[in-house]
Design an enzyme around this catalytic site. Structure first.
Site, PDB file in Angstrom:
ATOM      1  N   CYS A  12       0.836  -1.183   0.000  1.00  0.00           N
ATOM      2  CA  CYS A  12       0.000   0.000   0.000  1.00  0.00           C
ATOM      3  C   CYS A  12       0.877   1.241   0.000  1.00  0.00           C
ATOM      4  O   CYS A  12       1.579   1.510   0.978  1.00  0.00           O
ATOM      5  CB  CYS A  12      -0.907   0.003   1.214  1.00  0.00           C
ATOM      6  SG  CYS A  12      -1.879   1.502   1.213  1.00  0.00           S
ATOM      7  N   HIS A  39      -0.067   4.511  -0.267  1.00  0.00           N
ATOM      8  CA  HIS A  39      -0.509   5.643   0.564  1.00  0.00           C
ATOM      9  C   HIS A  39      -0.147   5.380   2.023  1.00  0.00           C
ATOM     10  O   HIS A  39       0.208   6.295   2.769  1.00  0.00           O
ATOM     11  CB  HIS A  39      -2.009   5.936   0.353  1.00  0.00           C
ATOM     12  CG  HIS A  39      -2.927   5.277   1.337  1.00  0.00           C
ATOM     13  ND1 HIS A  39      -3.486   4.036   1.138  1.00  0.00           N
ATOM     14  CD2 HIS A  39      -3.393   5.700   2.539  1.00  0.00           C
ATOM     15  CE1 HIS A  39      -4.258   3.730   2.183  1.00  0.00           C
ATOM     16  NE2 HIS A  39      -4.224   4.722   3.040  1.00  0.00           N
ATOM     17  N   GLY A  81      -0.911   4.565  -4.376  1.00  0.00           N
ATOM     18  CA  GLY A  81       0.539   4.466  -4.569  1.00  0.00           C
ATOM     19  C   GLY A  81       0.976   3.188  -5.253  1.00  0.00           C
ATOM     20  O   GLY A  81       1.845   3.211  -6.139  1.00  0.00           O
TER      21      GLY A  81
END
Ligand SMILES: O=C(O)[C@H]1NCC[C@@H]1O
Length: 347
Positions: free
Chosen positions: A101, A103, A267
């Site tokens: 992940c 972010h 992201g």
């Protein structure tokens, strides 16, 4: 729906979970700092399997309503088994546990610096976060005692398929590109689904992307170069189709897990999209591209850094950068007689 607890309420210790709350480009990040039971497993993938198989009620209590919401996202810090890593993390969302992940790595970079989990260095502090997909290198701007913008290099990103045709019920036959940026995503432009990302209601984007995800899951068996636990399809990213380089942002909306809509540009999805753009010769290392989130307009930048290989796949290291902000802290509790104590989702 509400679920029965898998914990015995009379025997289990009181549920008190402390969290630090952040967001990256609008996408929530609930960092669990205290209160989780001991997590068993030697490797990070074993730990991921353990929380999924034995502690899932904790995820539901923290991600689902009334403590969370349909599109909530969380990070659970764990002991890394990779000696080079500074911290380890498991990710969670409305459906389960993701493998990478972006972010969250941006938020966790700041968090690790601010909590003193890594020795700081100006103008940038470097750390390695062990994620289920592998080690992610993170650099946090750190000047005058303040953490700021974060950039990261995830595991090698690779294209799995270009122009893969799939039949999507209600939308027809479409072409998708499939790429891995720590998780597998499908990409297609809004026009091929009869949508315009600039004007479409987010529910229409959620529905269309979910239909694509279901179709790709049925039609395309995935392979990961290292581990079968990482070979699953995570989501669909609908783009504005502006793939050729341009200094203005290209817009994209990522829909992942159980039809969760990313408020950030995503992201890991940006990492995967840069791999596709790189393969098609549409992005250069010297010119970072801006990727804007459909729901919020928040921006991350992405650029290819260097080519590499991962198993059978030609791959590329991608740099993604963005900003995360603190929004508060929380202490979540449960009353044993609350009939909705284990959470519920309203779609
Ligand atoms: O930024 C990302 O990579 C993530 N945001 C939510 C879904 C993805 O895991």
């Amino acid at each position: 729906m509400a679920e029965k607890s898998t914990l015995s309420d009379s025997k289990s210790p009181p549920f008190v979970i402390k969290t630090v709350e952040m967001h990256t480009g609008g996408e929530p990040l609930r960092i669990i700092t205290e209160g989780y039971p001991k997590i068993q497993g030697k490797t990070i993938l074993e730990k991921r399997a353990y929380v999924r198989d034995h502690l899932d009620v904790f995820r539901k209590r923290l991600m689902w309503e009334p403590r969370g919401h349909y599109d909530m996202y969380g990070a659970l810090l764990v002991e890394p088994d990779d000696e080079t890593a500074d911290i380890g993390v498991l990710f969670m969302h409305n459906e389960g546990y993701s493998t990478m992940c972006g972010h969250a790595c941006i938020g966790l970079g700041r968090y690790a610096v601010d909590k003193g989990l890594v020795p700081t260095k100006s103008p940038e502090t470097e750390l390695i976060i062990q994620c289920p997909t592998g080690p992610v290198k993170v650099w946090v701007d750190y000047q005058g005692g303040k953490s700021g913008r974060v950039r990261f290099h995830s595991v090698p990103a690779f294209v799995f398929a270009l122009d893969q045709e799939v039949d999507v019920p209600d939308y027809g036959r479409v072409k998708v590109d499939i790429a891995y940026g720590g998780a597998f995503y499908a990409f297609l432009p809004d026009s091929s689904l009869g949508l315009d990302l600039r004007t479409a209601p987010v529910q229409a984007v959620r529905t269309a992307a979910t239909a694509v995800t279901e179709a790709v899951k049925k039609a395309v068996p995935l392979r990961h170069p290292e581990h079968p636990d990482l070979a699953f399809f995570y989501g669909t990213i609908i783009t504005d189709g502006r793939d050729e380089y341009d200094p203005t942002p290209t817009v994209q909306t990522s829909v992942f897990g159980d039809a969760s809509v990313d408020r950030s540009p995503c992201g890991s999805g940006t990492t995967a999209r840069v791999a596709v753009l790189h393969r098609r010769g549409q992005i250069e290392p010297s010119k970072a591209r801006q990727f804007a989130s459909g729901p919020t307009g928040s921006v991350m930048t992405g650029r290819p850094v260097r080519e590499t290989k991962w198993g059978e796949f030609d791959a590329v290291i991608v740099e993604v950068a963005g900003n995360a902000y603190y929004t508060g802290t929380a202490e979540s509790t449960v009353e044993p007689d609350d009939p909705l104590k284990n959470g519920f989702l309203v779609k």
